[in-house]
Enzyme design. Sequence first.
Site, PDB file in Angstrom:
ATOM      1  N   ASP A 248     -43.352  40.866  36.751  1.00  0.00           N
ATOM      2  CA  ASP A 248     -42.705  40.024  35.818  1.00  0.00           C
ATOM      3  C   ASP A 248     -41.247  39.413  36.729  1.00  0.00           C
ATOM      4  OD1 ASP A 248     -40.762  42.075  35.317  1.00  0.00           O
ATOM      5  OD2 ASP A 248     -42.121  42.483  33.625  1.00  0.00           O
ATOM      6  N   LYS A 270     -41.642  35.959  31.928  1.00  0.00           N
ATOM      7  CA  LYS A 270     -41.344  34.713  30.939  1.00  0.00           C
ATOM      8  C   LYS A 270     -40.208  34.095  31.482  1.00  0.00           C
ATOM      9  CE  LYS A 270     -42.780  38.145  27.468  1.00  0.00           C
ATOM     10  NZ  LYS A 270     -42.871  39.368  28.038  1.00  0.00           N
ATOM     11  N   GLY A 302     -36.534  47.697  37.110  1.00  0.00           N
ATOM     12  CA  GLY A 302     -35.733  48.966  36.506  1.00  0.00           C
ATOM     13  C   GLY A 302     -36.777  50.271  36.230  1.00  0.00           C
ATOM     14  N   ASP A 303     -36.753  50.854  35.119  1.00  0.00           N
ATOM     15  CA  ASP A 303     -37.717  51.785  34.585  1.00  0.00           C
ATOM     16  C   ASP A 303     -38.407  51.233  33.645  1.00  0.00           C
ATOM     17  OD1 ASP A 303     -37.810  55.035  34.564  1.00  0.00           O
ATOM     18  OD2 ASP A 303     -38.152  54.161  32.690  1.00  0.00           O
ATOM     19  N   MET A 382     -29.596  43.093  28.519  1.00  0.00           N
ATOM     20  CA  MET A 382     -29.907  41.765  27.800  1.00  0.00           C
ATOM     21  C   MET A 382     -28.673  41.388  26.795  1.00  0.00           C
ATOM     22  SD  MET A 382     -33.845  42.353  27.150  1.00  0.00           S
ATOM     23  CE  MET A 382     -33.752  44.009  26.911  1.00  0.00           C
TER      24      MET A 382
HETATM   25  N1  SAH Z   1     -36.586  48.042  32.426  1.00  0.00           N
HETATM   26  C1  SAH Z   1     -35.468  47.680  32.854  1.00  0.00           C
HETATM   27  C2  SAH Z   1     -34.712  46.604  31.907  1.00  0.00           C
HETATM   28  C3  SAH Z   1     -35.380  45.397  31.385  1.00  0.00           C
HETATM   29  S1  SAH Z   1     -34.380  44.657  30.192  1.00  0.00           S
HETATM   30  C4  SAH Z   1     -34.497  48.620  33.577  1.00  0.00           C
HETATM   31  O1  SAH Z   1     -34.688  49.731  33.312  1.00  0.00           O
HETATM   32  O2  SAH Z   1     -33.378  48.290  34.309  1.00  0.00           O
HETATM   33  C5  SAH Z   1     -33.864  43.572  31.243  1.00  0.00           C
HETATM   34  C6  SAH Z   1     -32.127  43.661  31.346  1.00  0.00           C
HETATM   35  O3  SAH Z   1     -31.982  44.530  32.248  1.00  0.00           O
HETATM   36  C7  SAH Z   1     -31.518  42.342  31.876  1.00  0.00           C
HETATM   37  O4  SAH Z   1     -31.415  41.562  30.868  1.00  0.00           O
HETATM   38  C8  SAH Z   1     -30.071  43.051  32.319  1.00  0.00           C
HETATM   39  O5  SAH Z   1     -29.380  43.149  31.163  1.00  0.00           O
HETATM   40  C9  SAH Z   1     -30.735  44.320  32.913  1.00  0.00           C
HETATM   41  N2  SAH Z   1     -30.877  44.143  34.532  1.00  0.00           N
HETATM   42  C10 SAH Z   1     -32.184  44.341  35.080  1.00  0.00           C
HETATM   43  N3  SAH Z   1     -31.884  44.337  36.447  1.00  0.00           N
HETATM   44  C11 SAH Z   1     -30.542  44.259  36.613  1.00  0.00           C
HETATM   45  C12 SAH Z   1     -29.750  43.881  37.813  1.00  0.00           C
HETATM   46  N4  SAH Z   1     -30.417  43.947  38.926  1.00  0.00           N
HETATM   47  N5  SAH Z   1     -28.399  43.658  37.610  1.00  0.00           N
HETATM   48  C13 SAH Z   1     -28.057  43.882  36.507  1.00  0.00           C
HETATM   49  N6  SAH Z   1     -28.716  43.939  35.240  1.00  0.00           N
HETATM   50  C14 SAH Z   1     -29.885  44.168  35.323  1.00  0.00           C
END
Ligand code: SAH
Length: 469
Positions: A248, A270, A302-303, A382
């Site tokens: 995504d 999305k 992320g995770d 978010m």
């Molecule tokens: N699974 C992801 C989070 C998904 S929700 C995780 O573990 O990081 C998506 C949100 O993650 C974004 O709206 C933002 O708030 C945060 N996010 C993801 N990547 C980011 C980044 N490189 N820098 C800052 N915030 C980030």
Amino acid sequence: MNYFPIFANLDNKHVLVVGAGSVASRKIELLRKTNAHIHVVAIEASEQINQWHQQGMVQLQLEAFEPTHLDGKWLVIAATNNRAVNRNVEQAAVARQLLANVVDDRKLSHFIVPSIIDRDPIQIAISSGGEAPVLARSLRADLEARLPASLGKLAVLMGNWRDRVKQRFTRPGQRREFWERVLSSSVPQQLFQGDKHKAEQGVLQMLNGKSVSEKGHVSLVGAGPGDPELLTLKAMQRLQTADVVYYDNLVSDEVLELVRRDAERIYVGKKAGAHSCSQTHIQEQLRDAALSGKRVVRLKGGDPFVFGRGGEELEVLAQAGVSFDVVPGITAAAATAAYTGIPLTHRDYAHSAILVTGHGKENTDIDWQALARTDQTLAIYMGLKKSSTIAEQLIAHGRAADTPVVIVERATTERQRQISGKLRDLPQLIASYGVESPAMILVGEVCELAGRYAWFGEPLQPVECASGF
Ligand code: SAH
């Protein structure tokens, strides 16, 4: 690409080296590893080359270079210390449409000899196209150190078993899976330790066993926050062995670059304007791809288990009896903390940290009282759109209006931006700096450390908030 990389089979081909000093020796030494017929032309020859000549390893003609020396040759290397002679060789080669290499003269060379890591039959060639030889050398040293010296033995063993494996598994996907299982088994280690017999037995057992699944598999993989070096080794391995990768919009291009070249990449994000998939549809796609026998990677920013809907995806797989595994990734809160030098917990500032989303189903679900406690850090995912509500509710429930906050946009990437201020100014900070998703909001006393241990990216931007905030 200025240079087209090829590995030339010189078996029984005639090759000419012009010059017979130490530079020529170096090239001849490399050529001698092949089955080429090596001819040397020079007005005088070093002791070493004379010796090779006497031993029948090279044919030496002590005379000045003539274009006719190129007759019947496939390649020519000019290795004299006389530029005019080297140029003559090059021109004569051009006239005959032969490829020439002039040692240490990139301009005159039609091909270059790369630096190599030799684990015959595995050969790794490295070239910087002449731009950065020191970098190429350092890469070579790095790889030399990492690759076991007996890697070649492993390649030979795999070559010997290839036909039998082909007979046993008809689909290429099954064969690849078989070999990947061999590679991750104890077979390579046994071979590297010199126990060839045990290694062969291991391959035989795996070949006779029923262990190679005919069914596919899904790996739910955390891609981390953006910087590809923050991937885990396991994530990297999954990307390298996937048949298809569903990703995504949080997955960075640099991470996608690491996906196996032949794997299919399917965007299921999305992003505004782009095609978007419903969660149910994504889940069905993952399940169906696995049921058709593919190795599927579901790659998430992320995770996968932190605001990633990973649990919902696994539920569908579990119901369908599809095998799966989960590879954790570095979540945005941890990444943001590291890349701003702001610890999420700190004995003097915060005893706990809460990962929370500003995008929950309804704000009524949120226990603002608990979130507004002091001595804790909030890492808000978010949170951009709801930042006014977040600031208002936290303050209304007792968090001091001047609690420090830090907003970090695109953490760990080249475009990371970091803005700091006070909780009461949160929505204005976001608006005046035009902060865009993805961004993490950190709230809490640890944010007082903003800037103190900053080590990544641009220095902190000054806070310019409209007066009255
Ligand atoms: N699974 C992801 C989070 C998904 S929700 C995780 O573990 O990081 C998506 C949100 O993650 C974004 O709206 C933002 O708030 C945060 N996010 C993801 N990547 C980011 C980044 N490189 N820098 C800052 N915030 C980030």
